[in-house]
Design a protein around this motif. Structure first.
Motif, PDB file in Angstrom:
ATOM      1  N   ASP A   1     -21.284 -18.070   4.877  1.00 48.58           N
ATOM      2  CA  ASP A   1     -20.831 -18.963   3.682  1.00 48.58           C
ATOM      3  C   ASP A   1     -19.652 -19.248   3.470  1.00 48.58           C
ATOM      4  OD1 ASP A   1     -23.795 -19.305   3.552  1.00 48.58           O
ATOM      5  OD2 ASP A   1     -23.551 -17.718   1.914  1.00 48.58           O
ATOM      6  N   ARG A   2     -18.446 -18.875   4.055  1.00 47.10           N
ATOM      7  CA  ARG A   2     -16.987 -19.601   4.002  1.00 47.10           C
ATOM      8  C   ARG A   2     -16.861 -21.307   3.798  1.00 47.10           C
ATOM      9  NH1 ARG A   2     -13.339 -15.904   8.434  1.00 47.10           N
ATOM     10  NH2 ARG A   2     -14.675 -13.690   7.366  1.00 47.10           N
ATOM     11  N   GLU A   3     -17.221 -21.508   4.557  1.00 47.32           N
ATOM     12  CA  GLU A   3     -17.331 -23.183   4.622  1.00 47.32           C
ATOM     13  C   GLU A   3     -17.739 -23.671   2.962  1.00 47.32           C
ATOM     14  OE1 GLU A   3     -15.046 -24.969   5.890  1.00 47.32           O
ATOM     15  OE2 GLU A   3     -14.730 -23.424   7.470  1.00 47.32           O
ATOM     16  N   ILE A   4     -18.947 -22.758   3.282  1.00 48.63           N
ATOM     17  CA  ILE A   4     -20.197 -23.872   1.846  1.00 48.63           C
ATOM     18  C   ILE A   4     -18.701 -22.974   0.160  1.00 48.63           C
ATOM     19  CG2 ILE A   4     -21.725 -23.490   0.276  1.00 48.63           C
ATOM     20  CD1 ILE A   4     -23.173 -23.220   3.392  1.00 48.63           C
ATOM     21  N   LEU A   5     -18.319 -22.161  -0.032  1.00 47.87           N
ATOM     22  CA  LEU A   5     -17.605 -20.984  -0.757  1.00 47.87           C
ATOM     23  C   LEU A   5     -16.719 -22.579  -0.833  1.00 47.87           C
ATOM     24  CD1 LEU A   5     -16.847 -19.292  -2.232  1.00 47.87           C
ATOM     25  CD2 LEU A   5     -16.169 -17.656  -0.890  1.00 47.87           C
ATOM     26  N   TYR A   6     -15.310 -22.387   0.390  1.00 45.68           N
ATOM     27  CA  TYR A   6     -14.934 -23.488   0.245  1.00 45.68           C
ATOM     28  C   TYR A   6     -14.434 -24.915  -0.647  1.00 45.68           C
ATOM     29  CZ  TYR A   6      -9.775 -25.344   1.576  1.00 45.68           C
ATOM     30  OH  TYR A   6      -8.552 -25.099   1.246  1.00 45.68           O
ATOM     31  N   SER A   7     -15.736 -25.187   0.182  1.00 48.33           N
ATOM     32  CA  SER A   7     -16.300 -26.035  -0.343  1.00 48.33           C
ATOM     33  C   SER A   7     -16.217 -26.358  -1.676  1.00 48.33           C
ATOM     34  CB  SER A   7     -17.258 -27.055   0.488  1.00 48.33           C
ATOM     35  OG  SER A   7     -18.478 -25.990   0.247  1.00 48.33           O
ATOM     36  N   TYR A   8     -17.068 -25.740  -2.881  1.00 51.52           N
ATOM     37  CA  TYR A   8     -17.312 -25.138  -4.121  1.00 51.52           C
ATOM     38  C   TYR A   8     -15.832 -25.105  -4.289  1.00 51.52           C
ATOM     39  CZ  TYR A   8     -21.918 -24.461  -4.337  1.00 51.52           C
ATOM     40  OH  TYR A   8     -23.651 -24.424  -4.795  1.00 51.52           O
ATOM     41  N   ILE A   9     -14.981 -24.115  -4.147  1.00 54.22           N
ATOM     42  CA  ILE A   9     -13.758 -24.236  -4.771  1.00 54.22           C
ATOM     43  C   ILE A   9     -12.989 -25.234  -4.374  1.00 54.22           C
ATOM     44  CG2 ILE A   9     -11.165 -22.911  -4.142  1.00 54.22           C
ATOM     45  CD1 ILE A   9     -12.489 -20.378  -2.438  1.00 54.22           C
TER      46      ILE A   9
END
Length: 151
Positions: A138-146
Motif C-alpha cells: 500500500d506504499r504508493e496508495i499511502l503516498y497519493s493520500y499524502i
C-alpha cells in the motif's frame, strides 16, 4: 512526666496551627467570586512549523508486536514500519516535499491491526485520517493520500 508530655503536645499543636494558618492561599481578587475565579494560564512559546502541509504519524509498534508474538524467530535489523517510514521520507525528499511534510514514528496507537500498520495523516485544512496500510503493497496508495494533503 505526664504533665511534661501534655505541655509538649500542646506546644506542638500550637506550632502546627500557627504554621498552617500562614500557609493558607491568598484570597482571589475581590472582583471575582471564589467559586468562579480561575488562575491565569502562563504563556507558552509557540512557533510556525516547517511542515505546514501535514504530519504523517506511523505507529512503530504494529509490526514489532506481530513479530514478537510469532513462534519462529525473525532476524531483522529493521522492521516493516521503519522500512515504510524510510521509504516515505526518501520519496518526499525525492519529490522536493520534505520539510512541508514530517514523517514521525509514534508509540502504540491502540488499534493493532493484523499484518498492517496504523498511519495517521494530519493536516490543518483536511483534518485527520487514520489509515491501516500494508507496509509493502500500500506504499504508493499511502503516498497519493499524502500528496492530496498538499492541494
Amino acid at each position: 512526666m505526664k504533665k511534661l508530655l501534655k505541655r509538649i503536645k500542646a506546644l506542638i499543636r500550637k506550632i502546627f496551627q500557627q504554621f498552617s494558618s500562614t500557609l493558607e492561599p491568598s484570597p482571589p481578587p475581590s472582583y471575582h467570586s471564589p467559586e468562579t475565579w480561575i488562575p491565569p494560564i502562563p504563556p507558552v512559546p509557540s512557533f510556525a512549523p516547517q511542515w505546514e502541509n501535514g504530519l504523517v504519524l506511523v505507529c512503530s509498534q504494529c509490526t514489532v508486536e506481530q513479530f514478537a508474538g510469532s513462534s519462529h524467530r525473525i532476524n531483522r535489523s529493521i522492521t516493516a514500519t521503519e522500512e515504510l517510514q524510510n521509504w516515505l521520507k526518501s520519496r518526499l525528499k525525492f519529490d522536493g516535499l520534505w520539510g512541508k511534510y514530517r514523517v514521525i514514528s509514534t508509540s502504540c496507537l491502540g488499534i493493532c491491526p493484523q499484518s498492517r500498520v496504523v498511519v495517521v495523516l494530519r493536516n490543518h485544512l483536511v483534518g485527520q485520517q487514520c489509515l491501516l496500510v500494508d507496509p509493502q503493497s500500500d506504499r504508493e496508495i499511502l503516498y497519493s493520500y499524502i500528496k492530496q494533503m498538499n492541494q
